[in-house]
Scaffold this motif. Structure first.
Motif, PDB file in Angstrom:
ATOM      1  N   LEU A 138      48.924   2.026 -33.305  1.00  0.00           N
ATOM      2  CA  LEU A 138      48.386   0.722 -32.930  1.00  0.00           C
ATOM      3  C   LEU A 138      46.995   0.864 -32.317  1.00  0.00           C
ATOM      4  N   TYR A 139      46.798   1.898 -31.497  1.00  0.00           N
ATOM      5  CA  TYR A 139      45.470   2.171 -30.938  1.00  0.00           C
ATOM      6  C   TYR A 139      44.453   2.367 -32.065  1.00  0.00           C
ATOM      7  N   ALA A 140      44.852   3.127 -33.076  1.00  0.00           N
ATOM      8  CA  ALA A 140      43.935   3.411 -34.175  1.00  0.00           C
ATOM      9  C   ALA A 140      43.555   2.136 -34.918  1.00  0.00           C
ATOM     10  N   VAL A 141      44.527   1.253 -35.131  1.00  0.00           N
ATOM     11  CA  VAL A 141      44.241  -0.024 -35.796  1.00  0.00           C
ATOM     12  C   VAL A 141      43.232  -0.823 -34.976  1.00  0.00           C
ATOM     13  N   ALA A 142      43.467  -0.905 -33.668  1.00  0.00           N
ATOM     14  CA  ALA A 142      42.564  -1.661 -32.798  1.00  0.00           C
ATOM     15  C   ALA A 142      41.179  -1.034 -32.741  1.00  0.00           C
ATOM     16  N   GLY A 143      41.128   0.291 -32.589  1.00  0.00           N
ATOM     17  CA  GLY A 143      39.849   0.980 -32.460  1.00  0.00           C
ATOM     18  C   GLY A 143      39.032   0.987 -33.731  1.00  0.00           C
ATOM     19  N   GLN A 144      39.696   1.249 -34.865  1.00  0.00           N
ATOM     20  CA  GLN A 144      38.975   1.290 -36.137  1.00  0.00           C
ATOM     21  C   GLN A 144      38.446  -0.092 -36.521  1.00  0.00           C
ATOM     22  N   SER A 145      39.270  -1.109 -36.338  1.00  0.00           N
ATOM     23  CA  SER A 145      38.834  -2.457 -36.712  1.00  0.00           C
ATOM     24  C   SER A 145      37.662  -2.909 -35.853  1.00  0.00           C
ATOM     25  N   ALA A 146      37.668  -2.546 -34.570  1.00  0.00           N
ATOM     26  CA  ALA A 146      36.558  -2.903 -33.692  1.00  0.00           C
ATOM     27  C   ALA A 146      35.275  -2.193 -34.105  1.00  0.00           C
ATOM     28  N   ALA A 147      35.384  -0.912 -34.432  1.00  0.00           N
ATOM     29  CA  ALA A 147      34.203  -0.130 -34.785  1.00  0.00           C
ATOM     30  C   ALA A 147      33.556  -0.606 -36.074  1.00  0.00           C
ATOM     31  N   TYR A 148      34.364  -1.101 -36.994  1.00  0.00           N
ATOM     32  CA  TYR A 148      33.849  -1.512 -38.300  1.00  0.00           C
ATOM     33  C   TYR A 148      33.724  -3.031 -38.441  1.00  0.00           C
ATOM     34  N   GLY A 149      33.985  -3.770 -37.368  1.00  0.00           N
ATOM     35  CA  GLY A 149      33.865  -5.217 -37.420  1.00  0.00           C
ATOM     36  C   GLY A 149      34.828  -5.859 -38.402  1.00  0.00           C
ATOM     37  N   LEU A 150      36.020  -5.285 -38.491  1.00  0.00           N
ATOM     38  CA  LEU A 150      37.012  -5.759 -39.447  1.00  0.00           C
ATOM     39  C   LEU A 150      37.896  -6.827 -38.809  1.00  0.00           C
ATOM     40  N   ASP A 151      37.966  -7.991 -39.410  1.00  0.00           N
ATOM     41  CA  ASP A 151      38.825  -9.074 -38.941  1.00  0.00           C
ATOM     42  C   ASP A 151      40.244  -8.827 -39.444  1.00  0.00           C
ATOM     43  N   LEU A 152      41.183  -8.677 -38.521  1.00  0.00           N
ATOM     44  CA  LEU A 152      42.568  -8.372 -38.889  1.00  0.00           C
ATOM     45  C   LEU A 152      43.416  -9.612 -39.146  1.00  0.00           C
ATOM     46  N   ASP A 153      42.854 -10.800 -38.961  1.00  0.00           N
ATOM     47  CA  ASP A 153      43.647 -12.023 -39.102  1.00  0.00           C
ATOM     48  C   ASP A 153      44.258 -12.165 -40.497  1.00  0.00           C
ATOM     49  N   GLY A 154      43.588 -11.646 -41.494  1.00  0.00           N
ATOM     50  CA  GLY A 154      44.117 -11.762 -42.845  1.00  0.00           C
ATOM     51  C   GLY A 154      45.241 -10.792 -43.143  1.00  0.00           C
ATOM     52  N   PHE A 155      45.494  -9.853 -42.213  1.00  0.00           N
ATOM     53  CA  PHE A 155      46.495  -8.820 -42.456  1.00  0.00           C
ATOM     54  C   PHE A 155      47.696  -8.900 -41.503  1.00  0.00           C
ATOM     55  N   LEU A 156      47.475  -9.387 -40.289  1.00  0.00           N
ATOM     56  CA  LEU A 156      48.528  -9.378 -39.273  1.00  0.00           C
ATOM     57  C   LEU A 156      49.189 -10.738 -39.145  1.00  0.00           C
ATOM     58  N   ASN A 157      50.496 -10.714 -38.866  1.00  0.00           N
ATOM     59  CA  ASN A 157      51.193 -11.956 -38.537  1.00  0.00           C
ATOM     60  C   ASN A 157      51.003 -12.242 -37.053  1.00  0.00           C
ATOM     61  N   ALA A 158      51.656 -13.277 -36.551  1.00  0.00           N
ATOM     62  CA  ALA A 158      51.462 -13.676 -35.153  1.00  0.00           C
ATOM     63  C   ALA A 158      51.875 -12.562 -34.193  1.00  0.00           C
ATOM     64  N   ARG A 159      52.977 -11.904 -34.505  1.00  0.00           N
ATOM     65  CA  ARG A 159      53.421 -10.812 -33.628  1.00  0.00           C
ATOM     66  C   ARG A 159      52.429  -9.661 -33.670  1.00  0.00           C
ATOM     67  N   GLY A 160      51.937  -9.334 -34.861  1.00  0.00           N
ATOM     68  CA  GLY A 160      50.974  -8.256 -34.985  1.00  0.00           C
ATOM     69  C   GLY A 160      49.706  -8.531 -34.199  1.00  0.00           C
ATOM     70  N   THR A 161      49.211  -9.756 -34.280  1.00  0.00           N
ATOM     71  CA  THR A 161      48.015 -10.126 -33.531  1.00  0.00           C
ATOM     72  C   THR A 161      48.246  -9.983 -32.038  1.00  0.00           C
TER      73      THR A 161
END
Length: 424
Positions: A270-293
């Motif tokens: 989970l740390y890696a998902v948060a860190g990588q998405s932040a570093a690359y400016g990746l919006d996770l809304d299209g991939f995560l459900n409400a719990r994931g967000t």
């Protein structure tokens, strides 16, 4: 070769430095390390995020390694602050670069023993990369050193006892504003190397600008140390780098994430998902459900012990909109390219390196660490590979720390490293 095809290395023929003849002290230090790591897992740091020092003014100016601010602090070896280190401790904020080369401010700690260096040459500086601390600002190593809750504090104290100076980065976004770019290869390497530059430029330390430098780290820190030794010839060619230690390196994030998914240590993925998405400016809304967000938002404010307890055995398929796992997402863009950029082992270290890994590591597969050693060997690097059979990821740190002491002192003594590449 997988974890069941283990080949233990032959005995080294080179003479060992005198410090390796002190097993009782080494056993005491690494024993304390294990207890400290266990304590950190059970008792996460809850120190509030302070303003001022950790809130740098914008924009950040100055070349990488420029000291932006410094203040004295005390490094405590215990959480009740009964045992302060005698080392001169300074908290620093310095200029670095993120993965794209943009200027950022990073904080860290410089520790210098109170006694003169009596070894050969100038006092060595160890840039020690911390293992996983968490993602909340309160988890930053500089904060935990001051609070007496840094689980690697005993090992750091051992380095100081041997006369080494220690520089320890907090990494990007850990303490300072923004999300910690967990396991982003270039960002972590830059933070480690610029921490050396900052320590050498810090007034009053007695550290020479061209003195000997070595890198070390375990787990996340092993990844940061490994990435730094790869990038040093191009990013910081002026540093007099003598060697690097990389323990339990997550060199291939795809293989590590697949191993962690749904395990006791799901939080690391989970740390890696948060860190990588932040570093690359990746919006996770299209991939995560409400719990994931919600989960990803939560881990950004947690320290490692808290995250392990709260997110153990979390399955990534329960966090995505379409039920895909992290492994399945990693096979498609944009994740595939992002993960590929974090691969360590594609560049040749220019100095001797020690790679350590437990065959029984339950966080980072042994095959990943051995694969890194093999990759470096194929590129002509001088690699010593030290496997052990101590159970668990935490347990594997004990023999790794003992090997680190011997490796560092051999480099200080000017002894050649006997490469293990012939059997890898």
């Amino acid at each position: 070769m997988d974890a069941t095809d283990v080949v233990l290395p032959p005995e080294e023929n080179a003479a060992m430095p005198r410090s390796t003849q002190r097993p009782s002290r080494t056993r005491r230090v690494v024993g304390v390390v294990v207890l400290a790591i266990a304590a950190a897992v059970m008792s996460p740091v809850t120190t509030a995020r302070a303003s001022g020092f950790y809130d740098p003014p914008a924009p950040v100016t100055g070349a990488p390694g420029t000291v932006l601010e410094a203040e004295p602090m005390t490094f405590y070896l215990d959480p009740v602050k009964a045992v302060p280190s005698t080392a001169r401790a300074t908290r620093v904020r310095y200029a670095s670069r993120d993965r794209s080369g943009a200027p950022i401010a990073v904080t860290g700690t410089v520790l210098v023993p109170p006694v003169p260096w009596f070894g050969p040459g100038q006092r060595p500086l160890i840039s020690y990369a911390a293992g996983t601390q968490g993602m909340g600002d309160q988890c930053a190593p500089s904060r935990q050193l001051a609070a007496g809750s840094e689980y690697e504090g005993a090992f750091i104290s051992g380095l100081l006892t041997r006369g080494y100076a220690v520089a320890m980065t907090d990494y990007q976004g850990l303490g300072t504003p923004g999300t910690h770019t967990y396991m982003v290869r270039e960002a972590q390497a830059h933070a480690v190397l610029d921490m050396v530059r900052a320590a050498q430029r810090l007034p009053g330390t007695g550290l020479p600008s061209g003195g000997p430098v070595m890198l070390a780290g375990y787990s996340q820190g092993g990844g940061a140390s490994a990435a730094a030794v790869e990038l040093a010839p191009t990013y910081a060619p002026e540093l007099r780098l003598e060697g690097a230690v990389a323990g339990a390196v997550p060199a291939e994030l795809g293989a590590v994430a697949d191993h962690l998914d749904g395990s006791l240590y799901s939080a690391f993925a989970l740390y890696a998902v948060a860190g990588q998405s932040a570093a690359y400016g990746l919006d996770l809304d299209g991939f995560l459900n409400a719990r994931g967000t919600s989960v990803i938002a939560a881990v950004k404010g947690e320290c490692v012990g808290e995250s392990i307890a709260l997110h153990a055995f979390t399955r990534s398929s329960d966090l995505t909109k379409d039920g895909r796992t992290l492994t399945e997402l990693a096979a498609a863009e944009p994740f595939r390219s992002i993960i590929a950029e974090q691969r360590i082992g594609r560049l040749k270290p220019a100095v001797p390196v020690l790679v350590t890994h437990s065959v029984l590591d339950d966080v980072i597969p042994y095959a990943v660490g051995r694969g890194l050693a093999h990759d470096w060997c194929t590129r002509g690097a001088n690699v010593a590979f030290s496997p052990n059979i101590t159970p668990t990821h935490v347990g594997g740190a004990v023999p790794s720390f003992a090997k680190q002491y011997a490796f560092l002192e051999a480099r200080v003594a000017g002894l050649p490293q006997v490469s293990d590449c012939w059997w890898l």
